[in-house]
Design a protein around this motif. Structure first.
Motif, PDB file in Angstrom:
ATOM      1  N   ILE A  82       0.818  -1.210   0.000  1.00  0.00           N
ATOM      2  CA  ILE A  82       0.000   0.000   0.000  1.00  0.00           C
ATOM      3  C   ILE A  82       0.858   1.269   0.000  1.00  0.00           C
ATOM      4  O   ILE A  82       0.332   2.372  -0.160  1.00  0.00           O
ATOM      5  CB  ILE A  82      -1.004   0.032   1.179  1.00  0.00           C
ATOM      6  CG1 ILE A  82      -0.289   0.003   2.527  1.00  0.00           C
ATOM      7  CG2 ILE A  82      -2.017  -1.087   1.057  1.00  0.00           C
ATOM      8  CD1 ILE A  82      -1.223   0.237   3.721  1.00  0.00           C
ATOM      9  N   ASN A  83       2.174   1.115   0.145  1.00  0.00           N
ATOM     10  CA  ASN A  83       3.088   2.259   0.075  1.00  0.00           C
ATOM     11  C   ASN A  83       3.870   2.300  -1.238  1.00  0.00           C
ATOM     12  O   ASN A  83       4.743   3.154  -1.409  1.00  0.00           O
ATOM     13  CB  ASN A  83       4.057   2.234   1.253  1.00  0.00           C
ATOM     14  CG  ASN A  83       3.344   2.440   2.576  1.00  0.00           C
ATOM     15  OD1 ASN A  83       2.510   3.340   2.702  1.00  0.00           O
ATOM     16  ND2 ASN A  83       3.627   1.600   3.556  1.00  0.00           N
ATOM     17  N   THR A  84       3.563   1.399  -2.168  1.00  0.00           N
ATOM     18  CA  THR A  84       4.237   1.369  -3.464  1.00  0.00           C
ATOM     19  C   THR A  84       3.748   2.521  -4.343  1.00  0.00           C
ATOM     20  O   THR A  84       2.545   2.644  -4.596  1.00  0.00           O
ATOM     21  CB  THR A  84       3.952   0.042  -4.192  1.00  0.00           C
ATOM     22  OG1 THR A  84       4.503  -1.038  -3.440  1.00  0.00           O
ATOM     23  CG2 THR A  84       4.555   0.043  -5.593  1.00  0.00           C
ATOM     24  N   LYS A 231       1.355  14.347   4.537  1.00  0.00           N
ATOM     25  CA  LYS A 231       2.177  13.171   4.857  1.00  0.00           C
ATOM     26  C   LYS A 231       2.231  12.190   3.682  1.00  0.00           C
ATOM     27  O   LYS A 231       2.264  10.969   3.867  1.00  0.00           O
ATOM     28  CB  LYS A 231       1.658  12.446   6.105  1.00  0.00           C
ATOM     29  CG  LYS A 231       1.428  13.349   7.316  1.00  0.00           C
ATOM     30  CD  LYS A 231       2.698  14.025   7.770  1.00  0.00           C
ATOM     31  CE  LYS A 231       2.463  14.882   9.006  1.00  0.00           C
ATOM     32  NZ  LYS A 231       3.655  15.680   9.363  1.00  0.00           N
ATOM     33  N   MET A 232       2.252  12.724   2.468  1.00  0.00           N
ATOM     34  CA  MET A 232       2.336  11.902   1.255  1.00  0.00           C
ATOM     35  C   MET A 232       3.810  11.688   0.926  1.00  0.00           C
ATOM     36  O   MET A 232       4.377  12.318   0.034  1.00  0.00           O
ATOM     37  CB  MET A 232       1.579  12.582   0.123  1.00  0.00           C
ATOM     38  CG  MET A 232       0.088  12.735   0.402  1.00  0.00           C
ATOM     39  SD  MET A 232      -0.787  13.799  -0.787  1.00  0.00           S
ATOM     40  CE  MET A 232      -0.698  12.792  -2.283  1.00  0.00           C
ATOM     41  N   ASN A 233       4.421  10.758   1.647  1.00  0.00           N
ATOM     42  CA  ASN A 233       5.874  10.582   1.581  1.00  0.00           C
ATOM     43  C   ASN A 233       6.342   9.721   0.416  1.00  0.00           C
ATOM     44  O   ASN A 233       7.545   9.603   0.177  1.00  0.00           O
ATOM     45  CB  ASN A 233       6.375   9.988   2.899  1.00  0.00           C
ATOM     46  CG  ASN A 233       6.097  10.898   4.083  1.00  0.00           C
ATOM     47  OD1 ASN A 233       6.231  12.108   3.979  1.00  0.00           O
ATOM     48  ND2 ASN A 233       5.688  10.318   5.204  1.00  0.00           N
ATOM     49  N   ASN A 234       5.412   9.102  -0.284  1.00  0.00           N
ATOM     50  CA  ASN A 234       5.759   8.268  -1.441  1.00  0.00           C
ATOM     51  C   ASN A 234       5.146   8.839  -2.712  1.00  0.00           C
ATOM     52  O   ASN A 234       4.627   8.105  -3.557  1.00  0.00           O
ATOM     53  CB  ASN A 234       5.274   6.835  -1.207  1.00  0.00           C
ATOM     54  CG  ASN A 234       5.998   6.173  -0.063  1.00  0.00           C
ATOM     55  OD1 ASN A 234       7.219   5.973  -0.111  1.00  0.00           O
ATOM     56  ND2 ASN A 234       5.281   5.847   1.001  1.00  0.00           N
ATOM     57  N   THR A 235       5.231  10.165  -2.836  1.00  0.00           N
ATOM     58  CA  THR A 235       4.590  10.870  -3.952  1.00  0.00           C
ATOM     59  C   THR A 235       5.537  11.895  -4.541  1.00  0.00           C
ATOM     60  O   THR A 235       6.164  12.666  -3.817  1.00  0.00           O
ATOM     61  CB  THR A 235       3.308  11.577  -3.467  1.00  0.00           C
ATOM     62  OG1 THR A 235       2.390  10.615  -2.955  1.00  0.00           O
ATOM     63  CG2 THR A 235       2.647  12.345  -4.604  1.00  0.00           C
ATOM     64  N   LYS A 240      13.223  10.843 -10.080  1.00  0.00           N
ATOM     65  CA  LYS A 240      14.479  11.181  -9.424  1.00  0.00           C
ATOM     66  C   LYS A 240      14.292  11.467  -7.939  1.00  0.00           C
ATOM     67  O   LYS A 240      15.253  11.403  -7.170  1.00  0.00           O
ATOM     68  CB  LYS A 240      15.147  12.377 -10.102  1.00  0.00           C
ATOM     69  CG  LYS A 240      14.352  13.675  -9.977  1.00  0.00           C
ATOM     70  CD  LYS A 240      15.016  14.807 -10.741  1.00  0.00           C
ATOM     71  CE  LYS A 240      14.220  16.118 -10.598  1.00  0.00           C
ATOM     72  NZ  LYS A 240      14.843  17.207 -11.383  1.00  0.00           N
ATOM     73  N   ASN A 241      13.072  11.768  -7.530  1.00  0.00           N
ATOM     74  CA  ASN A 241      12.796  12.064  -6.132  1.00  0.00           C
ATOM     75  C   ASN A 241      12.259  10.863  -5.362  1.00  0.00           C
ATOM     76  O   ASN A 241      11.871  10.983  -4.200  1.00  0.00           O
ATOM     77  CB  ASN A 241      11.807  13.218  -6.030  1.00  0.00           C
ATOM     78  CG  ASN A 241      12.380  14.513  -6.578  1.00  0.00           C
ATOM     79  OD1 ASN A 241      13.581  14.734  -6.532  1.00  0.00           O
ATOM     80  ND2 ASN A 241      11.531  15.360  -7.122  1.00  0.00           N
ATOM     81  N   LEU A 242      12.224   9.712  -6.016  1.00  0.00           N
ATOM     82  CA  LEU A 242      11.762   8.471  -5.400  1.00  0.00           C
ATOM     83  C   LEU A 242      12.829   7.400  -5.558  1.00  0.00           C
ATOM     84  O   LEU A 242      13.725   7.523  -6.398  1.00  0.00           O
ATOM     85  CB  LEU A 242      10.452   7.999  -6.068  1.00  0.00           C
ATOM     86  CG  LEU A 242       9.246   8.934  -5.979  1.00  0.00           C
ATOM     87  CD1 LEU A 242       8.162   8.474  -6.950  1.00  0.00           C
ATOM     88  CD2 LEU A 242       8.697   8.979  -4.553  1.00  0.00           C
ATOM     89  N   ASP A 243      12.730   6.344  -4.768  1.00  0.00           N
ATOM     90  CA  ASP A 243      13.572   5.176  -4.976  1.00  0.00           C
ATOM     91  C   ASP A 243      12.930   4.370  -6.104  1.00  0.00           C
ATOM     92  O   ASP A 243      11.910   3.713  -5.908  1.00  0.00           O
ATOM     93  CB  ASP A 243      13.640   4.341  -3.692  1.00  0.00           C
ATOM     94  CG  ASP A 243      14.544   3.129  -3.826  1.00  0.00           C
ATOM     95  OD1 ASP A 243      14.853   2.713  -4.963  1.00  0.00           O
ATOM     96  OD2 ASP A 243      14.918   2.553  -2.778  1.00  0.00           O
ATOM     97  N   SER A 244      13.494   4.451  -7.307  1.00  0.00           N
ATOM     98  CA  SER A 244      12.852   3.849  -8.482  1.00  0.00           C
ATOM     99  C   SER A 244      12.709   2.340  -8.371  1.00  0.00           C
ATOM    100  O   SER A 244      11.847   1.742  -9.026  1.00  0.00           O
ATOM    101  CB  SER A 244      13.616   4.210  -9.759  1.00  0.00           C
ATOM    102  OG  SER A 244      14.950   3.733  -9.693  1.00  0.00           O
ATOM    103  N   SER A 245      13.511   1.704  -7.514  1.00  0.00           N
ATOM    104  CA  SER A 245      13.390   0.258  -7.340  1.00  0.00           C
ATOM    105  C   SER A 245      12.110  -0.117  -6.600  1.00  0.00           C
ATOM    106  O   SER A 245      11.685  -1.273  -6.627  1.00  0.00           O
ATOM    107  CB  SER A 245      14.606  -0.301  -6.590  1.00  0.00           C
ATOM    108  OG  SER A 245      14.601   0.124  -5.233  1.00  0.00           O
ATOM    109  N   LEU A 246      11.488   0.869  -5.936  1.00  0.00           N
ATOM    110  CA  LEU A 246      10.259   0.630  -5.189  1.00  0.00           C
ATOM    111  C   LEU A 246       9.011   1.051  -5.973  1.00  0.00           C
ATOM    112  O   LEU A 246       7.891   0.784  -5.544  1.00  0.00           O
ATOM    113  CB  LEU A 246      10.296   1.382  -3.854  1.00  0.00           C
ATOM    114  CG  LEU A 246      11.440   1.018  -2.907  1.00  0.00           C
ATOM    115  CD1 LEU A 246      11.375   1.879  -1.644  1.00  0.00           C
ATOM    116  CD2 LEU A 246      11.412  -0.460  -2.545  1.00  0.00           C
ATOM    117  N   VAL A 247       9.209   1.726  -7.110  1.00  0.00           N
ATOM    118  CA  VAL A 247       8.090   2.196  -7.927  1.00  0.00           C
ATOM    119  C   VAL A 247       7.537   1.038  -8.753  1.00  0.00           C
ATOM    120  O   VAL A 247       8.299   0.236  -9.316  1.00  0.00           O
ATOM    121  CB  VAL A 247       8.544   3.343  -8.851  1.00  0.00           C
ATOM    122  CG1 VAL A 247       7.429   3.750  -9.810  1.00  0.00           C
ATOM    123  CG2 VAL A 247       9.010   4.538  -8.025  1.00  0.00           C
TER     124      VAL A 247
END
Length: 379
Positions: A82-84, A231-235, A240-247
């Motif tokens: 749910i955090n992906t 608190k949208m920490n995965n947005t 480049k602003n995210l860990d692309s391996s988790l996207v």
């Protein structure tokens, strides 16, 4: 004023803020699984229709189901959670809508104003040079500004990650003499403002106006005023602003019906479709929006009602969202489709209901949301 009275007043204000925060968090407490909805989603995954599905359902302002099933990475068998972060395609426009209305609420942008009041260059329809294009017309896809598929097509269909062009490309695209300019970028029909013309370019232009008015990049303004407060920490608008391996990877099928990853999407008109966000983050935003009447949301309730009045009074006007009948009920909705993506956000403001679906493969999930709606709210 005596010090002890001042301290009591400060403490009461702090308690009020904590109470508002508590009330808000109580509407979006996560981890809920609705058994019947869960069964419908598992059937979709088990039928191998899609690598991953993230789904949330809100009822009476509270999240009653949220889940992510399947694989964010098929080859490595990495599970979605749910955090992906998922690429949500044109559902991104619902966020750009809130960003613009945040500045309208602050008195920095006028809904009825000529967009040239906010731009460092002049945008003019060559067929209707005396007619102003307003912020309102951009939000309603009635500005007469059109998407050039010959220009955008290679960006939309060949995923190469974050775009190389900034929103400055709009000057070349919209202003006579620009390297990308064509008169056909504008509607030439009489009464063009009455003609609906879905425009990704128009949404990108709204984001560029946000940059000009705020003095910040669009990403930075969104992070400071929307994503961080919620608190949208995965947005983020950018990989480049995210860990692309988790996207979540986005998939198409090859000739042997295998899921193939072509690459992460990215394009110059990114404010219209490039947002990556988790089902938790986006549901937090929508739950806050629906509960704007009793929570400390980023927009006030009057602004919410301006964006989406009651579904029984759509003639009052609404912005960016569309009216949709599902089974026997009316909703506002916005869908999204892209290379390897299909998404939808469905909301009903009067009863504070929502269905949100993110899929990392562009399959037809109409029956899924219709079944969820029928299960939850058929009367």
């Amino acid at each position: 004023m005596p010090n002890n009275f001042r301290q009591v007043k400060i403490q009461s204000k702090m308690k009020a803020k904590f109470l508002l925060l508590y009330l808000f968090v109580s509407t979006i407490s996560f981890g809920q699984i609705h058994p019947k909805i869960n069964s419908l989603i598992e059937a979709e995954i088990n039928a191998n229709k899609v690598p991953a599905l993230a789904v949330a359902v809100i009822d009476s302002g509270k999240v009653i189901h949220i889940s992510a099933k399947g694989h964010r990475d098929v080859k490595l068998k990495k599970k979605a959670t749910i955090n992906t972060p998922f690429h949500i395609a044109s559902v991104s426009k619902t966020v750009t809508n809130m960003v613009v209305f945040k500045l309208i609420e602050l008195g920095k942008i006028d809904l009825k104003a000529d967009i040239n009041n906010y731009l460092p260059f002049k945008v003019e329809n060559p067929f209707f040079p005396d007619e102003k294009i307003t912020v309102e017309l951009l939000l309603k896809h009635r500005s007469g500004i059109k998407d050039d598929v010959k220009f955008y097509g290679p960006h939309w269909s060949n995923p190469k990650g974050d775009p190389k062009l900034s929103l400055e490309y709009l000057k070349d695209y919209l202003v006579s003499g620009g390297s990308l300019y064509k008169e056909s970028h504008y509607d030439s029909k009489p009464n063009h403002k009455l003609n609906f013309k879905y425009s990704n370019t128009g949404i990108a232009l709204l984001a560029y106006i946000v940059e000009q008015v705020s003095g910040m990049s669009y990403e930075d303004f969104c992070q400071k005023n929307i994503f961080k407060p919620m608190k949208m920490n995965n947005t983020s608008w950018f990989l480049k602003n995210l860990d692309s391996s988790l996207v979540a990877k986005t998939y198409v099928k090859n000739k042997t019906k295998e899921f193939i990853f072509k690459g992460h999407n990215g394009y110059p008109d990114y404010p219209g479709g490039q947002l990556r966000t988790s089902i938790t983050d986006y549901t937090t935003l929508i739950a806050g929006f629906l509960n704007a009447d009793d929570n400390n949301f980023i927009l006030n309730n009057e602004t919410k009602k301006m964006i989406i009045p009651s579904v029984s009074t759509p003639h009052l006007g609404y912005y960016t969202w569309f009216i949709k009948a599902i089974n026997n009920n009316l909703y506002y909705e916005h869908g999204g489709g892209d290379t390897g993506v299909r998404t939808i956000s469905i909301i009903e403001p009067d009863k504070k209901r929502a269905i949100i679906i993110f899929a990392n493969y562009p399959y037809n999930f109409d029956e899924l949301y219709k079944s969820i709606e029928r299960e939850m709210w058929e009367e």
